[in-house]
Design an enzyme around this catalytic site. Sequence first.
Site, PDB file in Angstrom:
ATOM      1  N   CYS A 140     -28.446   1.610 -10.820  1.00  0.00           N
ATOM      2  CA  CYS A 140     -27.422   2.661 -10.775  1.00  0.00           C
ATOM      3  C   CYS A 140     -28.034   4.018 -11.110  1.00  0.00           C
ATOM      4  O   CYS A 140     -28.692   4.175 -12.138  1.00  0.00           O
ATOM      5  CB  CYS A 140     -26.302   2.335 -11.765  1.00  0.00           C
ATOM      6  SG  CYS A 140     -24.991   3.578 -11.803  1.00  0.00           S
ATOM      7  N   GLU A 143       0.825  -1.215   0.000  1.00  0.00           N
ATOM      8  CA  GLU A 143       0.000   0.000   0.000  1.00  0.00           C
ATOM      9  C   GLU A 143       0.856   1.262   0.000  1.00  0.00           C
ATOM     10  O   GLU A 143       0.561   2.218  -0.707  1.00  0.00           O
ATOM     11  CB  GLU A 143      -0.975   0.001   1.181  1.00  0.00           C
ATOM     12  CG  GLU A 143      -2.072  -1.032   1.082  1.00  0.00           C
ATOM     13  CD  GLU A 143      -2.999  -0.850  -0.106  1.00  0.00           C
ATOM     14  OE1 GLU A 143      -3.079   0.245  -0.688  1.00  0.00           O
ATOM     15  OE2 GLU A 143      -3.660  -1.832  -0.468  1.00  0.00           O
ATOM     16  N   CYS A 169     -16.646  -0.065 -14.186  1.00  0.00           N
ATOM     17  CA  CYS A 169     -17.063   1.329 -13.982  1.00  0.00           C
ATOM     18  C   CYS A 169     -15.834   2.236 -14.137  1.00  0.00           C
ATOM     19  O   CYS A 169     -15.451   2.968 -13.230  1.00  0.00           O
ATOM     20  CB  CYS A 169     -17.709   1.468 -12.598  1.00  0.00           C
ATOM     21  SG  CYS A 169     -18.602   3.012 -12.357  1.00  0.00           S
ATOM     22  N   CYS A 219     -21.347   0.541 -19.144  1.00  0.00           N
ATOM     23  CA  CYS A 219     -22.715   0.678 -18.637  1.00  0.00           C
ATOM     24  C   CYS A 219     -23.722  -0.268 -19.303  1.00  0.00           C
ATOM     25  O   CYS A 219     -24.536  -0.875 -18.607  1.00  0.00           O
ATOM     26  CB  CYS A 219     -23.190   2.120 -18.756  1.00  0.00           C
ATOM     27  SG  CYS A 219     -22.209   3.268 -17.770  1.00  0.00           S
ATOM     28  N   CYS A 258     -23.297  -3.637 -17.711  1.00  0.00           N
ATOM     29  CA  CYS A 258     -23.042  -3.635 -16.269  1.00  0.00           C
ATOM     30  C   CYS A 258     -24.171  -4.327 -15.510  1.00  0.00           C
ATOM     31  O   CYS A 258     -25.357  -4.045 -15.726  1.00  0.00           O
ATOM     32  CB  CYS A 258     -22.893  -2.196 -15.771  1.00  0.00           C
ATOM     33  SG  CYS A 258     -22.666  -2.081 -13.978  1.00  0.00           S
ATOM     34  N   ASP A 267     -10.647   4.328  -2.528  1.00  0.00           N
ATOM     35  CA  ASP A 267      -9.611   4.750  -3.464  1.00  0.00           C
ATOM     36  C   ASP A 267     -10.307   5.385  -4.655  1.00  0.00           C
ATOM     37  O   ASP A 267     -11.534   5.568  -4.644  1.00  0.00           O
ATOM     38  CB  ASP A 267      -8.696   3.579  -3.854  1.00  0.00           C
ATOM     39  CG  ASP A 267      -9.354   2.557  -4.776  1.00  0.00           C
ATOM     40  OD1 ASP A 267     -10.590   2.624  -5.003  1.00  0.00           O
ATOM     41  OD2 ASP A 267      -8.644   1.682  -5.282  1.00  0.00           O
ATOM     42  N   TYR A 307      -7.304   5.762   3.955  1.00  0.00           N
ATOM     43  CA  TYR A 307      -7.335   4.667   2.989  1.00  0.00           C
ATOM     44  C   TYR A 307      -6.385   3.541   3.396  1.00  0.00           C
ATOM     45  O   TYR A 307      -6.765   2.364   3.414  1.00  0.00           O
ATOM     46  CB  TYR A 307      -6.981   5.135   1.567  1.00  0.00           C
ATOM     47  CG  TYR A 307      -6.718   3.944   0.683  1.00  0.00           C
ATOM     48  CD1 TYR A 307      -7.774   3.241   0.126  1.00  0.00           C
ATOM     49  CD2 TYR A 307      -5.424   3.458   0.493  1.00  0.00           C
ATOM     50  CE1 TYR A 307      -7.551   2.089  -0.619  1.00  0.00           C
ATOM     51  CE2 TYR A 307      -5.190   2.317  -0.247  1.00  0.00           C
ATOM     52  CZ  TYR A 307      -6.256   1.637  -0.799  1.00  0.00           C
ATOM     53  OH  TYR A 307      -6.032   0.490  -1.514  1.00  0.00           O
TER      54      TYR A 307
END
Length: 186
Positions: free
Chosen positions: A176, A5, A160, A167, A170, A106, A88
């Site tokens: 959504c 990280e 996404c 889309c 999806c 994130d 985060y």
Amino acid sequence: ILVSEIMLQQTQVDRVVPKYREFLRRYPTVKALARARTAELRRIWYPLGYNVRPLRLRRIAQRALRDYGGRITDSYDGLLATDGIGRYTAGAVLSFAYEQDAPLVDTNVARLLSRYFGVRGDPRRGAAQRRLWALAESVIPRGKGYAINQAMMDFGATVCTARAPKCPTCALRRTCRSFPLNGPAA
């Protein structure tokens, strides 16, 4: 988890992978990292940039030895109180290393949650940021933080996406909030 990280902060994955492997070979334990010499840390870290990061990792390792019996703390507050660890990174360590139900936001998660729930505004500050963190926490089913966080990060990176969201195909499009805005031809 913590090393990856910290290395991935502002650095692309393809640049991190070989250095990550080298870093863990050289410093396989918290104790080994805590004893690392500055010149050697910088040499191994090069050319990732942001050269304060390996020194922060060493300070984190030293604190872990001093305050937590040689383990990275599994406390959210303890992680946040550590130099170089923000919200985060604390969530990522708790979720991925300790399998706790800790939220993380994130870029990919922020984009996914913003679109899905119709959150407006800059996701890095203010009301939008607070809303995204609250949503990230609320969507974690009990005992499933690791899985849902990985899924949201992957979904944001592959479906996404920022420039060409998928889309029309999806699985979330029917519920959504952004799908009608993107339209079926998006």
